[in-house]
Design a protein around this motif. Structure first.
Motif, mmCIF file in Angstrom:
data_model
loop_
_atom_site.group_PDB
_atom_site.id
_atom_site.type_symbol
_atom_site.label_atom_id
_atom_site.label_comp_id
_atom_site.label_asym_id
_atom_site.label_seq_id
_atom_site.Cartn_x
_atom_site.Cartn_y
_atom_site.Cartn_z
ATOM 1 N N ASN A 26 0.827 -1.203 0.000
ATOM 2 C CA ASN A 26 0.000 0.000 0.000
ATOM 3 C C ASN A 26 0.856 1.246 0.000
ATOM 4 O OD1 ASN A 26 -1.594 -2.092 2.089
ATOM 5 N ND2 ASN A 26 -2.841 -1.181 0.492
ATOM 6 N N TRP A 28 0.046 3.839 1.829
ATOM 7 C CA TRP A 28 0.077 4.218 3.230
ATOM 8 C C TRP A 28 -0.858 3.286 3.996
ATOM 9 C CZ3 TRP A 28 -4.628 5.341 5.327
ATOM 10 C CH2 TRP A 28 -5.641 5.738 4.453
ATOM 11 N N ALA A 29 -0.630 3.194 5.266
ATOM 12 C CA ALA A 29 -1.520 2.406 6.133
ATOM 13 C C ALA A 29 -1.519 3.052 7.507
ATOM 14 C CB ALA A 29 -1.047 0.959 6.222
ATOM 15 N N GLU A 30 -2.665 3.003 8.147
ATOM 16 C CA GLU A 30 -2.738 3.547 9.497
ATOM 17 C C GLU A 30 -2.043 2.603 10.470
ATOM 18 O OE1 GLU A 30 -6.683 4.488 10.733
ATOM 19 O OE2 GLU A 30 -6.808 6.260 9.440
ATOM 20 N N GLU A 109 2.968 -1.544 -6.320
ATOM 21 C CA GLU A 109 2.529 -0.330 -5.667
ATOM 22 C C GLU A 109 3.741 0.460 -5.226
ATOM 23 O OE1 GLU A 109 -1.069 -0.725 -6.630
ATOM 24 O OE2 GLU A 109 -0.593 0.903 -5.276
ATOM 25 N N PRO B 107 -8.841 8.540 -1.565
ATOM 26 C CA PRO B 107 -8.189 7.658 -0.586
ATOM 27 C C PRO B 107 -6.696 7.457 -0.830
ATOM 28 C CG PRO B 107 -10.235 6.701 -1.367
ATOM 29 C CD PRO B 107 -9.940 7.856 -2.249
ATOM 30 N N ARG B 120 -6.152 2.036 5.050
ATOM 31 C CA ARG B 120 -4.978 1.919 4.201
ATOM 32 C C ARG B 120 -5.383 2.355 2.811
ATOM 33 N NH1 ARG B 120 -5.792 -3.355 1.664
ATOM 34 N NH2 ARG B 120 -7.339 -4.503 2.838
ATOM 35 N N SER B 121 -4.407 2.636 1.990
ATOM 36 C CA SER B 121 -4.736 3.069 0.646
ATOM 37 C C SER B 121 -5.249 1.868 -0.133
ATOM 38 C CB SER B 121 -3.495 3.645 -0.043
ATOM 39 O OG SER B 121 -2.462 2.690 -0.086
ATOM 40 N N PRO B 122 -6.336 2.025 -0.869
ATOM 41 C CA PRO B 122 -6.830 0.912 -1.668
ATOM 42 C C PRO B 122 -5.870 0.654 -2.818
ATOM 43 C CG PRO B 122 -8.138 2.871 -2.085
ATOM 44 C CD PRO B 122 -7.173 3.219 -1.008
ATOM 45 N N SER B 123 -5.790 -0.612 -3.191
ATOM 46 C CA SER B 123 -4.845 -0.986 -4.231
ATOM 47 C C SER B 123 -5.610 -1.350 -5.484
ATOM 48 C CB SER B 123 -4.019 -2.181 -3.756
ATOM 49 O OG SER B 123 -3.224 -2.663 -4.796
#
Lengths: 110, 191
Positions: A26, A28-30, A109, B107, B120-123
Motif C-alpha cells: 500500500n 500508506w496504512a494507518e 505499488e 483515498p 490503508r490506501s486501496p490498491s
C-alpha cells in the motif's frame, strides 16, 4: 550475471519483515491497521517502527483527522529496495535446497 | 520456540519488552532463528510470510462498507431519474462519473483517505494477483455488466415499468454476491 539480492540483517527479524511486507502493498496504512495485521501491541509496534524509521525504511507521520489523532505509516523507497533485495536473497537461499518457495513478485505499488 | 525467539529479539532491541507477542498465525510451525544467514527452510518460511502479508494487505477489501452502499444508493437514484426524467439521465451520468472519479482518487492521500474511513490506501493492482487472476476478475465484471444490460433490454421489450430502476436495484441488492465472485476470481490459486 544473476542478481542474488542482498540479505538485509534487520529484515531477518520476522516482525520487521512482516511490518515491511504489509506496508509494501500500500501507499500508506494507518498504525492501527498494521498493528491488527501483524498482531502486536501498540508499544511493540512503536518500537519496531522506530527502528525501521532509523534505518530509513519506514516513515511515520502523525496528524489529526478532525479531532482524532492518527499515525500513518508508509514504506520508503529505501525500504522497498531493501525488501526487494532481501526477498531475492531469500529466494536464492530457498532455491538452493530445491525448494523455490512461493513466487514473490515485486510490489507494483511503488 | 517462536515466542522465545521473538522475545529474545525484543529484549535486545529495547529495555521494555514485557509484551507476549501473539503468533502471526495459529498454525505456524517453527520459526527461523535469528541467524545472519537463514537456512533454506527458514528462507522458504520467511517467503511464505511475506507473501501472506502482502496478499493480506492488498486484499480488495480496503474500501469501507459505507462506500459500496453509498454507491448503490446513488446508482438507484440514477435509475429512478433515468426512468422518470430520461432527459436528465445523460448530464446526471457525467456528474456522477466525475464525482466517482474524484472519490476514487481521494483515498490515495492519507488524510482524505482516513477521513473517509480507510485504514490503508486501496490498491488498484493488488500485489500477488497474477495476470490470469486479473483477467478472470475483469471477465466476471464484464459478464455481470452484460447480464445487466441484457436484463434491461428484455424488460424494455416487455414494457416493464421503470426497467433501469429495477435493474440497478437488483444489482445493488446482490452486491455481496458479485463482490464475492470478484474476490474469488481475484484469488487465483495458481498465482
Amino acid at each position: 550475471m544473476t542478481d542474488h539480492g542482498d540479505l538485509d540483517q534487520s529484515l531477518l527479524n520476522p516482525t520487521r519483515l512482516s511490518i515491511v511486507s504489509v506496508l509494501a502493498a500500500n501507499h500508506w496504512a494507518e498504525f492501527s491497521y498494521v498493528r491488527e495485521a501483524v498482531k502486536l501491541s501498540d508499544s511493540a509496534l512503536s518500537k519496531q517502527v522506530s527502528a525501521l524509521d532509523k534505518l530509513g525504511y519506514v516513515q511515520a507521520e502523525k496528524g489529526y483527522v478532525g479531532k482524532r489523532p492518527r499515525t500513518w505509516l508508509n514504506l520508503t523507497d529505501a525500504g522497498r529496495k531493501a525488501l526487494s533485495g532481501h526477498i531475492t536473497a531469500l529466494q536464492h537461499i530457498a532455491a538452493h535446497a530445491g525448494n523455490p518457495g512461493p513466487s514473490n513478485r515485486p510490489s507494483s505499488e511503488e | 520456540m517462536y515466542f522465545l525467539c521473538r522475545q529474545q529479539h525484543e529484549s535486545q532491541a529495547s529495555t521494555e519488552t514485557h509484551e507476549t507477542l501473539a503468533p502471526l498465525k495459529d498454525n505456524r510451525e517453527g520459526v527461523f532463528t535469528m541467524q545472519s544467514h537463514p537456512t533454506p527452510e527458514e528462507a522458504a518460511k520467511a517467503l511464505n510470510e511475506v507473501n501472506e502479508r502482502r496478499e493480506q494487505a492488498a486484499a480488495p477489501d480496503a474500501h469501507p462498507a459505507w462506500t459500496l452502499w453509498a454507491l448503490g444508493a446513488v446508482a438507484i437514484g440514477y435509475g429512478v431519474v433515468s426512468d422518470l426524467r430520461p432527459d436528465l439521465s445523460t448530464p446526471l451520468l457525467f456528474v456522477l462519473v466525475a464525482a466517482a472519479l474524484a472519490l476514487a482518487a481521494l483515498p490515495r492521500w492519507k488524510r482524505s483517505g482516513s477521513a473517509m474511513g480507510y485504514q490503508r490506501s486501496p490498491s488498484s493492482h493488488p500485489v500477488g494477483m497474477s495476470g490470469r487472476a486479473r483477467m478472470m476478475r475483469t471477465g466476471v465484471m464484464l459478464v455481470l455488466m452484460a447480464l445487466a444490460a441484457a436484463a434491461g433490454l428484455i424488460m424494455r421489450s416487455f414494457d416493464v415499468p421503470y426497467p433501469t430502476t429495477i435493474g440497478i436495484t437488483v444489482v445493488v441488492l446482490t452486491i455481496p454476491l458479485w463482490r464475492g465472485l470478484l474476490n474469488r476470481a481475484a484469488r487465483d490459486p495458481k498465482a
